[in-house]
Design an enzyme around this catalytic site. Structure first.
Site, PDB file in Angstrom:
ATOM      1  N   HIS A   2       0.883  -1.166   0.000  1.00  0.00           N
ATOM      2  CA  HIS A   2       0.000   0.000   0.000  1.00  0.00           C
ATOM      3  C   HIS A   2       0.922   1.218   0.000  1.00  0.00           C
ATOM      4  O   HIS A   2       2.000   1.182   0.607  1.00  0.00           O
ATOM      5  CB  HIS A   2      -0.830   0.121   1.273  1.00  0.00           C
ATOM      6  CG  HIS A   2      -1.765  -1.006   1.574  1.00  0.00           C
ATOM      7  ND1 HIS A   2      -1.345  -2.176   2.142  1.00  0.00           N
ATOM      8  CD2 HIS A   2      -3.107  -1.106   1.438  1.00  0.00           C
ATOM      9  CE1 HIS A   2      -2.407  -2.960   2.328  1.00  0.00           C
ATOM     10  NE2 HIS A   2      -3.482  -2.338   1.916  1.00  0.00           N
ATOM     11  N   ASP A  50       2.217   2.029   3.457  1.00  0.00           N
ATOM     12  CA  ASP A  50       3.137   1.087   4.132  1.00  0.00           C
ATOM     13  C   ASP A  50       4.564   1.469   3.832  1.00  0.00           C
ATOM     14  O   ASP A  50       5.444   1.352   4.677  1.00  0.00           O
ATOM     15  CB  ASP A  50       3.060  -0.357   3.592  1.00  0.00           C
ATOM     16  CG  ASP A  50       1.691  -0.885   3.427  1.00  0.00           C
ATOM     17  OD1 ASP A  50       0.837  -0.537   4.240  1.00  0.00           O
ATOM     18  OD2 ASP A  50       1.484  -1.666   2.474  1.00  0.00           O
TER      19      ASP A  50
END
Ligand code: XUL
Ligand code: CO
Length: 436
Positions: free
Chosen positions: A100, A103
């Site tokens: 993501h 992240d």
């Protein structure tokens, strides 16, 4: 500089190996059913669990020992973490990873700063991809952690939040393209609702569809040729997630004319939360040509939430691979370990054990499924079971040659249907067990 100095490159040692840091079944170049294991399985490491997971749960804080972390959420730390991640993925011999946006890079104070942070980390991701040959299976945007998304993202009651989410997905999509990602995933995050009294359900679904149409338009505009994948999940975090399961998501896509633009990323623990087996979800998706990729994990049969454990169940792995082989592979998709080590498994080495176990389970599942298919153990039975449709009245019905009236005439003349065959469930389950 090594972050895992005590771990050698993980290699295949065969089924008799007692070495916990070796593969017993995953032998990347071994040919099974006409293709290398590596190409069949296309394993990916999930960046969020493996490099951002802290081990926290609703009852207590994180427990993970990650000696490379400096305790900050800085861009410098994010860049260093990429080096750690690629050393790990390379030693593991895993060909892909998934992430993501949030992240890999920290959220900034403004959208512009968040974009800059992401760009700074993407530079390092690109370098490491080039150095190692490890590839991006898919990218996605985190539209659920930040408090701005508390009412959802594209289904928020707040139109500005929709706009923010659009900007974030545009950027995540462009970054995925820059990193040559094979797919882009849409998991609904907080797209769903808890309370019917504060929710205009139809309006929210219309907005979700509008958002996905915009994503498709942007995909075409920038020339991203990877696959768009919807990842269904029935509950959690909301009570009613809008992409409940594959059948529900298919109905949604067709209603809004999106079905040609998306396929599914099917996750084991999401299937079980929907009270389906993984095999059911896969058969449904595959049956309609919609199975694109898989999030390989498992739940805990005694806990009713998304525990995201590493998949070690051979029975399920074999069932998954039966469906995957049945449709001739996952194409550009793969098996992403959307799974986290348990809170009690807090040492870095546990990350190796976890992934080795998952990779070996699916390698074994692949071999089992290939053997079942080679012997035709199930296909012959299945063909026989539906034989009444191959000619005579069955074939005529399938060909559209009948109506209620002609069938009434047929049955009045025949009197009674031909006797039913046995379903032989137990015999078939016994046959499957022969291969395990
Ligand atoms: C959440 C989940 C996500 C998606 C990507 O349950 O599975 O991690 O895979 O957003
Ligand atoms: Co997932």
């Amino acid at each position: 500089m090594s972050y895992f100095p005590d771990v050698p490159k993980i290699v295949y040692e065969g089924p008799t190996s007692q070495n916990p840091l070796a593969f017993r079944h995953y032998n990347p170049d071994e040919i099974v059913a006409g293709r290398s294991m590596k190409d069949h399985l296309r394993f990916a490491v999930a960046y969020w669990h493996t490099f951002r997971g802290t081990g926290s749960d609703p009852f207590g804080p994180g427990t993970m020992l990650r000696p490379w972390e400096d305790g900050t959420d800085s861009v410098a730390m994010a860049q260093k973490r990429v080096r750690v991640a690629f050393e790990f993925i390379e030693k593991l011999g895993c060909p892909f990873y998934c992430f993501h946006d949030r992240d890999v890079a920290p959220e900034g104070k403004t959208l512009a700063e968040s974009h800059q942070n992401l760009d700074a980390v993407v530079r390092v991701l690109k370098e490491e991809q080039q150095r190692t040959g490890i590839r991006l299976l898919w990218g996605t945007a985190n539209l659920f952690s930040h408090p701005r998304f508390l009412h959802g993202a594209s289904t928020s009651c707040n139109a500005d939040v929709f706009a923010y989410a659009a900007a974030q997905v545009q950027k995540a999509l462009e970054v995925t393209l820059e990193l040559d990602g094979a797919n882009y995933v849409f998991w609904g995050g907080r797209e769903g609702y808890v309370n019917p009294y504060n929710t205009d359900l139809r309006r929210e679904l219309d907005h979700l569809a509008k958002f996905l149409h915009m994503a498709v338009d942007h995909k075409k505009k920038i020339g991203f040729t990877g696959t768009f994948l919807i990842e269904p999940k029935p509950h959690e975090p909301t009570s009613h997630q809008y992409d409940f399961d594959c059948a529900n998501a298919m109905a949604f896509l067709r209603t809004y004319g999106l079905e040609k633009e998306f396929r599914f990323n099917v996750e084991t623990n999401h299937a079980t939360l929907a009270k389906h087996t993984m095999m059911h979800e896969l058969l449904y998706a595959s049956g309609y040509g919609m199975l694109g990729s898989i999030d390989a994990n498992r739940g805990d049969p005694l806990l009713g939430w998304d525990t995201d454990q590493f998949p070690t169940d051979l029975y399920t792995a074999a069932q998954v691979m039966l469906v995957v082989l049945g449709q001739g592979g996952l194409g550009a998709g793969g098996l992403n370990f959307d799974a986290k080590v348990r809170r009690e498994s807090f040492e870095p080495i546990d990350l190796f054990y976890a992934h080795i176990g998952g990779m070996d389970a699916f390698a074994q599942g692949l071999k089992i499924a290939a053997a079942i298919r080679q012997d035709g153990a199930l296909t012959e039975f299945l063909q026989q079971r539906y034989a009444s449709w191959d000619n005579g009245i069955g074939a005529e019905i399938e060909a559209g040659k009948h109506s209620f009236e002609t069938l009434t005439a047929y049955m009045l003349q025949k009197g009674n249907p031909a006797p039913n065959p046995s379903g032989r469930q137990e015999m078939l389950e016994n046959i499957i067990n022969r291969y395990l």
